[in-house]
Design a protein around this motif. Sequence first.
Motif, PDB file in Angstrom:
ATOM      1  N   THR A 150       0.848  -1.189   0.000  1.00 49.75           N
ATOM      2  CA  THR A 150       0.000   0.000   0.000  1.00 49.75           C
ATOM      3  C   THR A 150       0.884   1.239   0.000  1.00 49.75           C
ATOM      4  O   THR A 150       1.954   1.234   0.610  1.00 49.75           O
ATOM      5  N   PRO A 151       0.466   2.279  -0.696  1.00 48.65           N
ATOM      6  CA  PRO A 151       1.291   3.482  -0.730  1.00 48.65           C
ATOM      7  C   PRO A 151       1.246   4.252   0.587  1.00 48.65           C
ATOM      8  O   PRO A 151       0.296   4.125   1.361  1.00 48.65           O
ATOM      9  N   ASP A 152       2.278   5.030   0.833  1.00 47.05           N
ATOM     10  CA  ASP A 152       2.330   5.919   1.990  1.00 47.05           C
ATOM     11  C   ASP A 152       2.268   7.340   1.445  1.00 47.05           C
ATOM     12  O   ASP A 152       3.270   7.869   0.975  1.00 47.05           O
ATOM     13  N   PRO A 153       1.090   7.967   1.482  1.00 50.12           N
ATOM     14  CA  PRO A 153       0.926   9.276   0.862  1.00 50.12           C
ATOM     15  C   PRO A 153       1.737  10.390   1.520  1.00 50.12           C
ATOM     16  O   PRO A 153       1.989  11.421   0.907  1.00 50.12           O
ATOM     17  N   SER A 154       2.206  10.176   2.747  1.00 51.59           N
ATOM     18  CA  SER A 154       2.957  11.238   3.419  1.00 51.59           C
ATOM     19  C   SER A 154       4.466  11.070   3.331  1.00 51.59           C
ATOM     20  O   SER A 154       5.204  12.045   3.411  1.00 51.59           O
ATOM     21  N   ALA A 155       4.953   9.828   3.176  1.00 52.48           N
ATOM     22  CA  ALA A 155       6.403   9.627   3.189  1.00 52.48           C
ATOM     23  C   ALA A 155       6.881   8.539   2.236  1.00 52.48           C
ATOM     24  O   ALA A 155       8.035   8.139   2.303  1.00 52.48           O
ATOM     25  N   GLY A 156       6.020   8.052   1.375  1.00 48.34           N
ATOM     26  CA  GLY A 156       6.393   6.959   0.482  1.00 48.34           C
ATOM     27  C   GLY A 156       7.427   7.354  -0.555  1.00 48.34           C
ATOM     28  O   GLY A 156       7.344   8.430  -1.139  1.00 48.34           O
ATOM     29  N   CYS A 159       8.352   5.133  -3.118  1.00 48.32           N
ATOM     30  CA  CYS A 159       8.258   4.216  -4.247  1.00 48.32           C
ATOM     31  C   CYS A 159       7.100   4.683  -5.139  1.00 48.32           C
ATOM     32  O   CYS A 159       6.273   3.907  -5.569  1.00 48.32           O
ATOM     33  N   GLY A 160       7.036   6.012  -5.320  1.00 53.71           N
ATOM     34  CA  GLY A 160       6.032   6.572  -6.203  1.00 53.71           C
ATOM     35  C   GLY A 160       5.016   7.481  -5.540  1.00 53.71           C
ATOM     36  O   GLY A 160       4.345   8.241  -6.224  1.00 53.71           O
ATOM     37  N   SER A 161       4.893   7.445  -4.205  1.00 56.90           N
ATOM     38  CA  SER A 161       3.911   8.298  -3.538  1.00 56.90           C
ATOM     39  C   SER A 161       4.382   9.751  -3.483  1.00 56.90           C
ATOM     40  O   SER A 161       3.804  10.632  -4.106  1.00 56.90           O
ATOM     41  N   VAL A 162       5.428   9.988  -2.716  1.00 55.63           N
ATOM     42  CA  VAL A 162       5.985  11.327  -2.567  1.00 55.63           C
ATOM     43  C   VAL A 162       7.192  11.500  -3.470  1.00 55.63           C
ATOM     44  O   VAL A 162       7.409  12.550  -4.056  1.00 55.63           O
ATOM     45  N   TYR A 163       7.958  10.447  -3.585  1.00 50.88           N
ATOM     46  CA  TYR A 163       9.205  10.466  -4.340  1.00 50.88           C
ATOM     47  C   TYR A 163       9.378   9.086  -4.966  1.00 50.88           C
ATOM     48  O   TYR A 163       8.719   8.138  -4.547  1.00 50.88           O
ATOM     49  N   ALA A 164      10.257   8.947  -5.931  1.00 49.52           N
ATOM     50  CA  ALA A 164      10.469   7.651  -6.587  1.00 49.52           C
ATOM     51  C   ALA A 164      11.954   7.307  -6.587  1.00 49.52           C
ATOM     52  O   ALA A 164      12.624   7.388  -7.615  1.00 49.52           O
ATOM     53  N   ILE A 165      12.478   6.936  -5.417  1.00 47.53           N
ATOM     54  CA  ILE A 165      13.893   6.574  -5.310  1.00 47.53           C
ATOM     55  C   ILE A 165      14.285   5.486  -6.314  1.00 47.53           C
ATOM     56  O   ILE A 165      15.316   5.608  -6.977  1.00 47.53           O
ATOM     57  N   PRO A 166      13.487   4.416  -6.477  1.00 48.23           N
ATOM     58  CA  PRO A 166      13.906   3.353  -7.402  1.00 48.23           C
ATOM     59  C   PRO A 166      14.050   3.803  -8.849  1.00 48.23           C
ATOM     60  O   PRO A 166      14.717   3.161  -9.643  1.00 48.23           O
ATOM     61  N   GLU A 167      13.433   4.914  -9.208  1.00 54.82           N
ATOM     62  CA  GLU A 167      13.486   5.401 -10.581  1.00 54.82           C
ATOM     63  C   GLU A 167      14.429   6.595 -10.747  1.00 54.82           C
ATOM     64  O   GLU A 167      14.563   7.134 -11.835  1.00 54.82           O
ATOM     65  N   ASP A 168      15.095   7.000  -9.676  1.00 58.82           N
ATOM     66  CA  ASP A 168      15.988   8.159  -9.716  1.00 58.82           C
ATOM     67  C   ASP A 168      17.374   7.737 -10.191  1.00 58.82           C
ATOM     68  O   ASP A 168      18.045   6.943  -9.522  1.00 58.82           O
ATOM     69  N   PRO A 169      17.823   8.253 -11.336  1.00 58.77           N
ATOM     70  CA  PRO A 169      19.137   7.855 -11.864  1.00 58.77           C
ATOM     71  C   PRO A 169      20.299   8.246 -10.944  1.00 58.77           C
ATOM     72  O   PRO A 169      21.396   7.715 -11.070  1.00 58.77           O
ATOM     73  N   ALA A 170      20.075   9.134  -9.997  1.00 59.87           N
ATOM     74  CA  ALA A 170      21.129   9.531  -9.067  1.00 59.87           C
ATOM     75  C   ALA A 170      21.592   8.364  -8.197  1.00 59.87           C
ATOM     76  O   ALA A 170      22.690   8.395  -7.643  1.00 59.87           O
ATOM     77  N   PHE A 171      20.767   7.321  -8.077  1.00 57.79           N
ATOM     78  CA  PHE A 171      21.121   6.167  -7.249  1.00 57.79           C
ATOM     79  C   PHE A 171      21.858   5.084  -8.035  1.00 57.79           C
ATOM     80  O   PHE A 171      22.161   4.024  -7.498  1.00 57.79           O
ATOM     81  N   GLY A 172      22.137   5.335  -9.313  1.00 55.70           N
ATOM     82  CA  GLY A 172      22.999   4.444 -10.070  1.00 55.70           C
ATOM     83  C   GLY A 172      22.342   3.326 -10.838  1.00 55.70           C
ATOM     84  O   GLY A 172      22.914   2.811 -11.781  1.00 55.70           O
ATOM     85  N   ARG A 173      21.170   2.920 -10.450  1.00 55.26           N
ATOM     86  CA  ARG A 173      20.483   1.870 -11.205  1.00 55.26           C
ATOM     87  C   ARG A 173      18.992   2.017 -11.006  1.00 55.26           C
ATOM     88  O   ARG A 173      18.524   2.469  -9.970  1.00 55.26           O
ATOM     89  N   MET A 174      18.261   1.604 -12.014  1.00 53.63           N
ATOM     90  CA  MET A 174      16.805   1.675 -11.968  1.00 53.63           C
ATOM     91  C   MET A 174      16.262   0.375 -11.374  1.00 53.63           C
ATOM     92  O   MET A 174      16.773  -0.705 -11.659  1.00 53.63           O
ATOM     93  N   VAL A 175      15.249   0.504 -10.560  1.00 52.67           N
ATOM     94  CA  VAL A 175      14.596  -0.642  -9.922  1.00 52.67           C
ATOM     95  C   VAL A 175      13.114  -0.579 -10.286  1.00 52.67           C
ATOM     96  O   VAL A 175      12.478   0.464 -10.155  1.00 52.67           O
ATOM     97  N   ILE A 176      12.578  -1.686 -10.741  1.00 55.39           N
ATOM     98  CA  ILE A 176      11.147  -1.753 -11.053  1.00 55.39           C
ATOM     99  C   ILE A 176      10.383  -1.706  -9.737  1.00 55.39           C
ATOM    100  O   ILE A 176      10.694  -2.420  -8.783  1.00 55.39           O
ATOM    101  N   CYS A 177       9.372  -0.859  -9.686  1.00 60.61           N
ATOM    102  CA  CYS A 177       8.569  -0.681  -8.477  1.00 60.61           C
ATOM    103  C   CYS A 177       7.111  -0.954  -8.827  1.00 60.61           C
ATOM    104  O   CYS A 177       6.497  -0.179  -9.560  1.00 60.61           O
ATOM    105  N   ASP A 178       6.570  -2.058  -8.347  1.00 59.23           N
ATOM    106  CA  ASP A 178       5.188  -2.457  -8.643  1.00 59.23           C
ATOM    107  C   ASP A 178       4.333  -2.371  -7.392  1.00 59.23           C
ATOM    108  O   ASP A 178       4.730  -2.787  -6.314  1.00 59.23           O
ATOM    109  N   GLY A 179       3.130  -1.899  -7.542  1.00 58.10           N
ATOM    110  CA  GLY A 179       2.188  -1.831  -6.441  1.00 58.10           C
ATOM    111  C   GLY A 179       1.190  -0.725  -6.715  1.00 58.10           C
ATOM    112  O   GLY A 179       1.311  -0.023  -7.714  1.00 58.10           O
TER     113      GLY A 179
END
Length: 86
Positions: free
Chosen positions: A15-21, A23-43
């Motif tokens: 379930t998403p966390d609308p205040s601090a998520g 993985c797509g709620s507030v921010y998308a760390i897995p999709e941020d190229p600054a972290f060096g690799r892309m991670v598929i995020c499903d949910g």
Amino acid sequence: GAVSAAGIDRVVFGTPDPSAGCCGSVYAIPEDPAFGRMVICDGPLLADRCRAVLDTFFTGRRNEKAGNISREETVLAESRKEEQHG
């Protein structure tokens, strides 16, 4: 960041966390190229049930900290709630 660093290819969340998520709620760390690799995020997957489990858990923890109930009572309440959602 830890998911990317660990080399995990895919994250599935309940379930998403609308205040601090992050993985797509507030921010998308897995999709941020600054972290060096892309991670598929499903949910979300089984969002209503997951939200109910989280709500029950954190309500119990807050009640424990406030001294309203014991840890044993919290575990019992969580167990009953899980049986209802089956």
